[in-house]
Design a protein around this motif. Structure first.
Motif, mmCIF file in Angstrom:
data_model
loop_
_atom_site.group_PDB
_atom_site.id
_atom_site.type_symbol
_atom_site.label_atom_id
_atom_site.label_comp_id
_atom_site.label_asym_id
_atom_site.label_seq_id
_atom_site.Cartn_x
_atom_site.Cartn_y
_atom_site.Cartn_z
ATOM 1 N N ARG A 1 0.979 -1.195 -0.032
ATOM 2 C CA ARG A 1 -0.048 0.132 -0.118
ATOM 3 C C ARG A 1 1.000 1.322 -0.071
ATOM 4 O O ARG A 1 0.568 2.181 -0.749
ATOM 5 C CB ARG A 1 -1.049 -0.047 1.374
ATOM 6 N N GLN A 2 2.127 1.332 0.626
ATOM 7 C CA GLN A 2 2.658 2.415 0.923
ATOM 8 C C GLN A 2 3.470 2.670 -0.315
ATOM 9 O O GLN A 2 3.813 3.786 -0.720
ATOM 10 C CB GLN A 2 3.870 2.164 2.000
ATOM 11 N N HIS A 3 3.896 1.587 -0.979
ATOM 12 C CA HIS A 3 4.733 1.868 -2.476
ATOM 13 C C HIS A 3 3.538 2.398 -3.478
ATOM 14 O O HIS A 3 3.978 3.324 -3.931
ATOM 15 C CB HIS A 3 4.844 0.279 -2.888
ATOM 16 N N ILE A 4 2.498 2.075 -3.404
ATOM 17 C CA ILE A 4 1.385 2.693 -4.391
ATOM 18 C C ILE A 4 1.232 4.120 -3.957
ATOM 19 O O ILE A 4 0.888 4.910 -4.686
ATOM 20 C CB ILE A 4 0.156 1.787 -4.339
ATOM 21 N N LEU A 5 1.033 4.450 -2.709
ATOM 22 C CA LEU A 5 0.687 5.666 -2.095
ATOM 23 C C LEU A 5 1.923 6.517 -2.488
ATOM 24 O O LEU A 5 1.683 7.809 -3.198
ATOM 25 C CB LEU A 5 0.625 5.625 -0.698
ATOM 26 N N LEU A 6 3.167 6.149 -2.307
ATOM 27 C CA LEU A 6 4.252 7.144 -2.756
ATOM 28 C C LEU A 6 4.177 7.597 -4.318
ATOM 29 O O LEU A 6 4.612 8.599 -4.523
ATOM 30 C CB LEU A 6 5.490 6.603 -2.258
ATOM 31 N N ARG A 7 4.011 6.508 -4.994
ATOM 32 C CA ARG A 7 3.886 6.437 -6.541
ATOM 33 C C ARG A 7 2.735 7.454 -7.021
ATOM 34 O O ARG A 7 3.106 8.394 -7.577
ATOM 35 C CB ARG A 7 3.650 5.289 -6.930
ATOM 36 N N ILE A 8 1.346 7.429 -6.469
ATOM 37 C CA ILE A 8 0.490 8.178 -6.999
ATOM 38 C C ILE A 8 0.494 9.558 -6.496
ATOM 39 O O ILE A 8 0.142 10.541 -7.076
ATOM 40 C CB ILE A 8 -0.899 7.536 -6.624
#
Length: 267
Positions: free
Chosen positions: A100-107
């Motif tokens: 989730r954190q990986h996607i959060l940082l990307r978007i």
């Protein structure tokens, strides 16, 4: 134990293309992989719109100052990547929270690159998580000096994105695996950032314009400038050897401008 709701169901276009190359045209797997990598280099800047795993989303423009209501604020339509093949690498190695954190940082960075800023409410909606969970994720990154570019706090985080922070860690001697554990990023993403930094460094040495570098490497002008600042900072210091190794391992083709000049000379 892996969360039962995150499964490897379905197949991406990239995986389908690979299978067709192998089964339909009898290419060896190593040849199929090489063709896929080559096609990425050619088509990564294709301006065809939304791809698989992406959505169109209305976010508040980064021109809007604090204190203005959401309804009264100018909005920008942005493309956000909620699902990418590399995400599963993070999930399998680091778990659901890191996923989730990986996607959060990307978007959040994608929105910023498109002149918009997401809010915590946006992240709650997009990631289907609670407000308190998102707040914990943001705290996790802040403790590691990877600041999330959100509306209301973007003025406090400075110009550097998580991508340049990750590259800086690598230049300082951290391994890709160590960076992955700390930043919640896939190894593919980390390697891509490092490769882009190396390309920017080479083109900066060639005195290419920022606009040319942006087009050749396929990244935003803001990120080009961040990578240039890193290169200037470390090319002659304690980490000079690391920077030189990165540059030596990457090939950059001539810019479109140089190509046109050469073509004209041949005529």
């Amino acid at each position: 134990m892996n969360d039962i709701y995150v499964l490897k169901s379905g197949m991406t276009k990239e995986q389908m293309f690979r299978l067709r190359l192998i089964n339909g045209f009898s290419f060896a797997p190593i040849i199929a992989d090489a063709i896929i990598d080559l096609s990425k280099d050619f088509f990564q800047n294709d301006d065809s719109g939304v791809c698989n795993g992406q959505i169109l989303y209305l976010a508040i423009s980064d021109e809007e100052g604090p204190g203005k209501s959401i309804l009264d604020s100018k909005h920008v339509e942005v493309i956000l990547t909620l699902d990418a093949p590399e995400d599963m690498d993070v999930y399998e190695k680091l778990g659901l929270s890191a996923y989730r954190q990986h996607i959060l940082l990307r978007i959040t960075q994608e929105a910023r690159d498109q002149n918009a800023l997401l809010t915590i409410k946006d992240l709650v909606k997009l990631l289907k998580s609670s407000y308190s969970t998102i707040k914990r994720d943001i705290k996790h990154f802040r403790e590691r000096e990877l600041y999330v570019p959100l509306r209301g706090i973007v003025k406090d985080i400075g110009p550097s994105s998580h991508k340049s922070k990750i590259v800086e860690l690598y230049v300082k001697g951290y391994t890709s695996t160590e960076i992955q554990r700390s930043t919640r990023h896939s190894l593919q993403s980390i390697e891509r950032y490092i490769k882009d930094f190396s390309r920017v460094s080479i083109l900066t040495q060639r005195e290419e314009s920022i606009d040319n570098i942006r087009l050749i490497v396929g990244i935003s002008e803001r990120l080009v400038k961040e990578y240039q600042e890193l290169f200037i900072k470390y090319k002659d210091g304690d980490h000079k050897q690391r920077v030189e190794e990165l540059i030596d391992n990457v090939t950059v083709y001539d810019s479109p401008v140089s190509f046109k000049k050469n073509a004209g000379m041949r005529m």
